[in-house]
Design a protein around this motif. Structure first.
Motif, PDB file in Angstrom:
ATOM      1  N   GLN A  20       0.805  -1.224   0.000  1.00 49.09           N
ATOM      2  CA  GLN A  20       0.000   0.000   0.000  1.00 49.09           C
ATOM      3  C   GLN A  20       0.841   1.279   0.000  1.00 49.09           C
ATOM      4  N   HIS A 121       1.116  -9.340   4.439  1.00 46.33           N
ATOM      5  CA  HIS A 121      -0.014  -8.395   4.366  1.00 46.33           C
ATOM      6  C   HIS A 121      -0.510  -8.389   2.931  1.00 46.33           C
ATOM      7  N   TRP A 122      -0.912  -9.608   2.501  1.00 47.39           N
ATOM      8  CA  TRP A 122      -1.696  -9.815   1.307  1.00 47.39           C
ATOM      9  C   TRP A 122      -0.942  -9.892  -0.029  1.00 47.39           C
ATOM     10  N   ASN A 165      -1.585 -10.792   8.424  1.00 47.83           N
ATOM     11  CA  ASN A 165      -2.574  -9.727   8.598  1.00 47.83           C
ATOM     12  C   ASN A 165      -3.911 -10.203   8.018  1.00 47.83           C
ATOM     13  N   GLU A 166      -4.909 -10.239   8.858  1.00 48.14           N
ATOM     14  CA  GLU A 166      -6.303 -10.471   8.463  1.00 48.14           C
ATOM     15  C   GLU A 166      -6.507 -11.622   7.484  1.00 48.14           C
ATOM     16  N   ASN A 288      -7.577  -5.919  14.752  1.00 44.50           N
ATOM     17  CA  ASN A 288      -7.850  -4.795  13.846  1.00 44.50           C
ATOM     18  C   ASN A 288      -9.332  -4.484  13.959  1.00 44.50           C
ATOM     19  N   TYR A 290     -12.544  -1.783  13.089  1.00 44.24           N
ATOM     20  CA  TYR A 290     -13.033  -0.625  12.316  1.00 44.24           C
ATOM     21  C   TYR A 290     -14.497  -0.313  12.636  1.00 44.24           C
ATOM     22  N   TRP A 333     -18.256   4.256   6.425  1.00 43.98           N
ATOM     23  CA  TRP A 333     -18.238   3.301   7.533  1.00 43.98           C
ATOM     24  C   TRP A 333     -18.823   3.955   8.782  1.00 43.98           C
ATOM     25  N   GLU A 362      -4.661  -2.302  14.450  1.00 44.25           N
ATOM     26  CA  GLU A 362      -5.200  -1.333  13.503  1.00 44.25           C
ATOM     27  C   GLU A 362      -6.505  -0.766  14.016  1.00 44.25           C
ATOM     28  N   TRP A 403      -4.262   3.061  12.119  1.00 43.34           N
ATOM     29  CA  TRP A 403      -4.187   2.854  10.665  1.00 43.34           C
ATOM     30  C   TRP A 403      -4.591   4.187  10.029  1.00 43.34           C
ATOM     31  N   GLU A 410      -5.604   2.074  -1.052  1.00 46.22           N
ATOM     32  CA  GLU A 410      -6.597   1.343  -0.252  1.00 46.22           C
ATOM     33  C   GLU A 410      -7.221   0.219  -1.065  1.00 46.22           C
ATOM     34  N   TRP A 411      -6.377  -0.693  -1.489  1.00 53.23           N
ATOM     35  CA  TRP A 411      -6.812  -1.907  -2.179  1.00 53.23           C
ATOM     36  C   TRP A 411      -7.800  -1.602  -3.313  1.00 53.23           C
ATOM     37  N   PHE A 419      -6.649   7.274   4.585  1.00 52.30           N
ATOM     38  CA  PHE A 419      -6.652   6.834   5.993  1.00 52.30           C
ATOM     39  C   PHE A 419      -5.488   7.429   6.796  1.00 52.30           C
TER      40      PHE A 419
HETATM   41  O1  LIG Z   1      -7.628  -3.939   7.718  1.00 49.61           O
HETATM   42  C1  LIG Z   1      -7.366  -3.994   6.542  1.00 49.61           C
HETATM   43  O2  LIG Z   1      -8.198  -4.182   5.677  1.00 49.61           O
HETATM   44  C2  LIG Z   1      -6.021  -3.885   6.135  1.00 49.61           C
HETATM   45  O3  LIG Z   1      -5.274  -4.391   7.117  1.00 49.61           O
HETATM   46  C3  LIG Z   1      -5.566  -2.537   5.725  1.00 49.61           C
HETATM   47  O4  LIG Z   1      -4.623  -2.874   4.788  1.00 49.61           O
HETATM   48  C4  LIG Z   1      -6.615  -1.635   5.170  1.00 49.61           C
HETATM   49  O5  LIG Z   1      -6.048  -0.753   4.299  1.00 49.61           O
HETATM   50  C5  LIG Z   1      -7.268  -0.839   6.257  1.00 49.61           C
HETATM   51  O6  LIG Z   1      -7.832  -1.608   7.136  1.00 49.61           O
HETATM   52  C6  LIG Z   1      -8.341   0.062   5.774  1.00 49.61           C
HETATM   53  O7  LIG Z   1      -9.325  -0.636   5.158  1.00 49.61           O
END
Ligand SMILES: O=C(O)[C@H](O)[C@@H](O)[C@H](O)[C@H](O)CO
Length: 453
Positions: A20, A121-122, A165-166, A288, A290, A333, A362, A403, A410-411, A419
């Motif tokens: 990212q 991380h992906w 990560n996730e 993490n 949100y 969100w 995060e 984060w 952002e993907w 962010f």
């Molecule tokens: O939690 C996630 O999805 C990832 O770890 C991050 O890479 C994202 O960018 C962030 O969370 C915002 O969506």
């Protein structure tokens, strides 16, 4: 009103990830990742962008370390790019790739900032993805080999490590729904990717321990799942969503078993043996957070067809609803600070002594304002007060990571969602600390009155 005092030694940090922020995708021998390929597929990224340059952190990392020093962060969570270290995912280590993280770790240590690397991380190396990626058991072993190569170089200066990560997002969005790389829409046939990531964690943790590492965590995404009503259909749908998004990725790690036998039976390979390696492999647990999710039985009339930017197929056995009456971030969100406290309470209630100390790895929000980001200040202020209340009610949380340090890629949203505590001008790479950066800097200073270093 200043923030309440957090315990001495509480770890304050910010988080980023390699794909990212780094850019430099072809530099110094880095190989392609599944996300490099995904961004080149038309229509996959909302604004049609890619991360070939991103924030150009690969060339501007010294500036970013200076920002971290100015912020007064005690720790920095970044990710190591697997294809930068092992361009094909296996075999020969790419020394310049490791040199990059070596220099970054040195600069962080020199600045008094603890480096906290995430190994995955992906950004799966593309050749491995072409061989099936996390649907393939072999990828778990490749991951452990990669973890060993990184630890061989960095474990003398890095104490705390995050393997994954996730894994939930990779499984559900990458293989289940296809909104993220690799873009497969397998629905429940994506489940092997969950197991193989967890196995990859278990094997990597063993390799790290063999290198003398004694502080290993996983950063899992978590959030409360609220049923739309107390009807059987709605509570059933919410329980299933909770199982797939929270429990499936927590219980193998914390309890050494899957939350549902039927589901475990769908998984390939010697699952029971694998769980022996996956369970009890953590020294701490990363969360993490949100937002919560409001879930009910499928109802095309009332359910959202999109959640957090992700398309929700009608054929799924649950529907997601908008949480009414809440402030929303620029990304739409819901802002629910008490959801962080509820998440920590639920983990404690569910796993008790099996839950090791927690780090919030995060927490953050996207807002469009380039500098005057009052929404982000209010967001973190409210979440930190809820976190403090959680500590007072007994949650063993040892740190909090925002984060993100920088606006970044952002993907599937590309650069549309910002962010960062620091604004990035993607045309020039110029960094501009936002008001939230100054707010957090002052809040951290206040947490460390003179003499309490
Ligand atoms: O939690 C996630 O999805 C990832 O770890 C991050 O890479 C994202 O960018 C962030 O969370 C915002 O969506």
């Amino acid at each position: 009103q200043p923030l309440p005092a957090f315990p001495d030694g509480f770890l304050w940090g910010t988080s980023t990830s390699a794909f990212q922020i780094e850019g430099g995708v072809g530099a110094d021998g880095r190989g392609p990742s599944v996300w490099d390929a995904f961004t080149r597929q038309p229509g996959r990224i909302k604004d049609g962008s890619d991360a070939a340059v991103a924030t150009d952190h690969y060339h501007r990392w010294r500036e970013d370390v200076a920002l971290l020093r100015e912020l007064g962060a005690g720790a920095y969570r970044f990710s190591v790019s697997w294809p930068r270290v092992l361009p094909t995912g296996t075999g020969e280590v790419n020394a310049p790739g490791l040199d990059f993280y070596d220099a970054l770790v040195d600069a962080l240590c020199e600045a008094g900032i603890e480096p906290v690397p995430t190994l995955f991380h992906w950004d799966t190396p593309l050749p491995l993805e072409e061989r099936g990626g996390w649907l393939e058991r072999d990828t778990a072993q490749r991951f452990a080999d990669y973890a060993d190569a990184v630890a061989a170089r960095l474990a003398d200066r890095v104490t705390r490590w995050i393997t994954l990560n996730e894994p939930a997002e990779v499984t559900l969005l990458g293989y289940g729904l296809g909104d993220h790389a690799p873009g497969k829409r397998l629905l429940f046939d994506a489940l092997p990717a969950a197991h193989h990531q967890l196995l990859g964690h278990g094997l990597a943790a063993r390799a790290l321990r063999a290198r003398g590492v004694r502080s290993i965590g996983v950063a899992n995404s978590h959030g409360p799942v609220w049923p739309v009503s107390s009807s059987e259909e709605d509570t059933g749908a919410a329980a299933l969503y909770d199982l797939l998004t929270n429990r499936l990725f927590a219980e193998p790690l914390l309890l050494g078993r899957y939350p549902d036998e039927g589901l475990a039976a769908m998984l390939p390979g010697p699952v029971a043996d694998d769980l022996g390696l996956i369970g009890d492999s953590l020294d701490w647990y990363g969360v993490n957070y949100y937002q919560p999710t409001l879930v009910g039985a499928p109802d095309p009339r009332t359910q959202a067809d999109e959640f957090a930017g992700i398309g929700i197929p009608a054929e799924l056995p649950f529907g997601i609803r908008e949480i009414p009456g809440r402030e929303r971030t620029g990304f739409g969100w819901a802002v629910v600070p008490e959801g962080l406290r509820e998440t920590l309470r639920t983990l404690r209630e569910r796993y008790g002594e099996r839950l090791p100390p927690v780090l919030v790895t995060e927490n953050g929000c996207a807002y469009p304002e380039p500098v005057a980001d009052a929404g982000r200040i209010a967001f973190h202020d409210a979440h930190l007060r809820e976190l403090h209340a959680a500590l007072e009610e007994g949650a063993d949380v040892r740190g909090y990571f925002v984060w993100s340090l920088l606006d970044n890629f952002e993907w599937a949203e590309g650069y549309e969602q910002r962010f960062g505590l620091v604004h990035v001008d993607y045309a020039t790479g110029e960094r501009t600390p936002k008001d939230s950066f100054r707010w957090l800097r002052d809040a951290l200073r206040a947490q460390r009155p003179p003499g309490r270093e």
